[in-house]
Design a protein around this motif. Structure first.
Motif, mmCIF file in Angstrom:
data_model
loop_
_atom_site.group_PDB
_atom_site.id
_atom_site.type_symbol
_atom_site.label_atom_id
_atom_site.label_comp_id
_atom_site.label_asym_id
_atom_site.label_seq_id
_atom_site.Cartn_x
_atom_site.Cartn_y
_atom_site.Cartn_z
ATOM 1 N N UNK A 178 46.419 92.961 35.329
ATOM 2 C CA UNK A 178 45.126 93.440 35.705
ATOM 3 C C UNK A 178 44.129 93.075 33.772
ATOM 4 N N UNK A 179 43.007 93.473 34.602
ATOM 5 C CA UNK A 179 41.937 92.881 33.809
ATOM 6 C C UNK A 179 42.471 94.147 33.005
ATOM 7 N N UNK A 180 41.847 95.713 33.228
ATOM 8 C CA UNK A 180 42.540 97.041 32.286
ATOM 9 C C UNK A 180 43.469 96.855 31.693
ATOM 10 N N UNK A 181 44.829 95.651 31.617
ATOM 11 C CA UNK A 181 46.103 95.788 31.277
ATOM 12 C C UNK A 181 46.012 95.846 29.397
ATOM 13 N N UNK A 182 46.912 96.966 29.496
ATOM 14 C CA UNK A 182 46.906 96.859 27.663
ATOM 15 C C UNK A 182 46.825 95.633 26.897
ATOM 16 N N UNK A 183 46.817 95.150 25.715
ATOM 17 C CA UNK A 183 47.614 93.413 25.551
ATOM 18 C C UNK A 183 49.100 93.585 25.439
ATOM 19 N N UNK A 184 49.907 95.132 25.323
ATOM 20 C CA UNK A 184 50.983 94.693 24.920
ATOM 21 C C UNK A 184 52.286 94.677 26.747
ATOM 22 N N UNK A 185 51.144 95.262 27.382
ATOM 23 C CA UNK A 185 51.671 94.811 29.172
ATOM 24 C C UNK A 185 51.779 92.961 29.129
ATOM 25 N N UNK A 186 49.819 93.054 28.961
ATOM 26 C CA UNK A 186 49.855 91.751 28.948
ATOM 27 C C UNK A 186 50.918 90.638 28.376
ATOM 28 N N UNK A 187 51.397 90.921 27.058
ATOM 29 C CA UNK A 187 52.135 90.063 26.382
ATOM 30 C C UNK A 187 53.065 89.998 27.105
ATOM 31 N N UNK A 188 54.117 91.176 27.463
ATOM 32 C CA UNK A 188 54.865 91.027 28.133
ATOM 33 C C UNK A 188 55.633 90.393 29.622
ATOM 34 N N UNK A 189 53.786 89.917 30.544
ATOM 35 C CA UNK A 189 54.036 90.260 31.540
ATOM 36 C C UNK A 189 54.627 88.505 31.751
ATOM 37 N N UNK A 190 53.163 87.812 30.710
ATOM 38 C CA UNK A 190 53.429 86.566 29.710
ATOM 39 C C UNK A 190 55.095 86.157 29.530
ATOM 40 N N UNK A 191 55.719 86.715 29.256
ATOM 41 C CA UNK A 191 56.686 86.746 28.373
ATOM 42 C C UNK A 191 57.703 86.133 29.698
ATOM 43 N N UNK A 215 48.904 70.200 22.046
ATOM 44 C CA UNK A 215 49.239 71.040 21.254
ATOM 45 C C UNK A 215 50.341 71.857 21.581
ATOM 46 N N UNK A 216 51.413 72.279 22.621
ATOM 47 C CA UNK A 216 52.609 72.724 23.036
ATOM 48 C C UNK A 216 53.471 71.397 23.045
ATOM 49 N N UNK A 217 53.171 70.378 22.511
ATOM 50 C CA UNK A 217 54.060 68.754 22.317
ATOM 51 C C UNK A 217 55.723 69.306 21.360
ATOM 52 N N UNK A 218 56.818 69.007 21.995
ATOM 53 C CA UNK A 218 57.929 69.429 21.178
ATOM 54 C C UNK A 218 58.091 71.134 21.057
ATOM 55 N N UNK A 219 57.222 71.725 21.860
ATOM 56 C CA UNK A 219 57.803 73.462 21.525
ATOM 57 C C UNK A 219 58.392 73.636 22.531
ATOM 58 N N UNK A 220 58.870 74.848 22.456
ATOM 59 C CA UNK A 220 59.741 75.535 24.172
ATOM 60 C C UNK A 220 58.740 75.875 24.777
ATOM 61 N N UNK A 221 59.292 76.793 26.023
ATOM 62 C CA UNK A 221 58.746 76.960 26.465
ATOM 63 C C UNK A 221 58.297 79.046 25.800
ATOM 64 N N UNK A 222 59.041 79.022 25.635
ATOM 65 C CA UNK A 222 59.276 80.612 24.895
ATOM 66 C C UNK A 222 57.424 80.715 23.419
ATOM 67 N N UNK A 223 57.574 79.696 23.572
ATOM 68 C CA UNK A 223 56.379 79.604 22.537
ATOM 69 C C UNK A 223 54.643 79.599 22.946
#
Ligand code: TRP
Length: 335
Positions: free
Chosen positions: A213-226, A266-274
């Protein structure tokens, strides 16, 4: 001096005030509406009258409509440049919708896939408004003589019906309505669910981890993407079959302005986590100012009211002209 500059085209679009907007609504629609303000005459409406085709709690509807309006402002729509209003504030929408109902066939409305879907999903409330929803939408568009209507693919059928109705009316009564064209912005991003990247991101997803949601908190956004669903490879590249990663790449590209190639590098050689963390952080940063402005507007009701009052006045002025023309053509005696 004669004005030889081509007339600025007119844009109309509407957004339903049901719950908050998703990142998909923002990147796929409202962000483009903002950039179109310079080039076009834009009218944007919070279509609260459309919302009641599905049963709404009055308190929630009122709050959602106000919040949606504040969100349009927070996203950067400018009430001085564009006409920003609530649909229920302009009675001409209901008035023209009635007229257009009489120029629309039962069979045409029966063929609308959204009606078929929604009546299946809410079998206990297949009301006449749900059925005639497209004629209200046609009224929205035709009242403003819109040239272009930015819509997602799910609304294309309604727009085609709008053109058919306008053409039919013009054929019977002479040129009255501009025929609107769909406007598919070049840069429009189609954002998919984070949990099932073959489905469009939707606020009605039962799994709240699927949408931002556009109004989600940054913490919740990060969690959802992770916790976004990806695949079992470990390569950040845009390729067929990698729906989850493709979706994350297009989101990252839309919020940072970087090309897919740059992102892959930018993400060559990096994992999905990053990668997921980077996307989450970029989205949280992009939405931060919107969330903050929205909170400010919601605290300043007087300002919001002054904006939507001004919007309703401007919209009513344009709409009244079209409605008067229509009433005259169909033979209603002047008052
Ligand atoms: N039906 C659109 C939707 O659900 C909202 C809408 C109502 C609209 N009236 C409109 C969109 C006029 C474009 C133009 O998304």
């Amino acid at each position: 001096m004669e004005n030889t500059a081509p007339r600025k085209k007119i844009i109309f679009s509407g957004i339903q005030p049901t719950g908050t907007f998703t990142l998909g609504n923002y990147l796929g629609a409202v962000k483009n509406w903002v950039s179109m303000q310079e080039e076009y005459h834009c009218c944007y409406s919070v279509v609260d009258m459309h919302a009641i085709t599905v049963r709404q709690d009055p308190k929630a509807l009122r709050e959602n409509a106000i919040s949606a309006y504040a969100l349009l402002l927070a996203c950067g729509l400018d009430p001085e440049k564009s006409v920003l209003f609530l649909q229920s504030h302009v009675p001409a929408h209901a008035q023209l919708a009635w007229v257009l109902n009489c120029y629309t066939q039962f069979g045409e409305l029966s063929r609308m896939t959204q009606f078929k879907d929604k009546s299946q999903r809410h079998p206990d409330n297949v009301n006449a408004g749900l059925f005639t929803y497209p004629t209200l939408m046609a009224a929205d568009i035709l009242l403003y003589q819109a040239d272009l209507v930015p819509v997602g693919i799910d609304q294309k059928q309604h727009l085609e019906l709008t053109r058919d109705i306008a053409q039919r009316f013009n054929g019977i009564h002479g040129q009255t309505f501009t025929l609107p064209e769909p406007y598919i912005p070049k840069t429009s991003a189609k954002i998919m669910s984070l949990q099932d990247p073959t489905k469009k991101m939707s606020k009605s997803d039962e799994n709240p981890k699927g949408f931002i949601s556009i109004l989600d908190s940054p913490e919740s956004i990060l969690k959802k993407f992770r916790s976004a669903v990806t695949d079992s490879e470990a390569e950040v590249v845009y390729r067929e079959g990698k729906d989850g990663i493709n979706n994350l790449i297009s989101i990252y590209s839309a919020v940072t302005g970087k090309s897919y190639e740059e992102i892959e590098k930018e993400f060559a050689g990096k994992g999905y986590g990053d990668f997921k963390t980077a996307v989450g952080e970029a989205v949280a940063e992009a939405l931060r100012p919107i969330r903050e402005r929205h909170a400010q507007f919601m605290k300043d009701r007087a300002y919001l009211e002054s904006c939507w009052k001004q919007g309703a006045e401007k919209a009513s002025g344009i709409a009244a002209r079209t409605l008067a023309k229509v009433y005259k053509k169909i033979g209603f005696p002047a008052l």
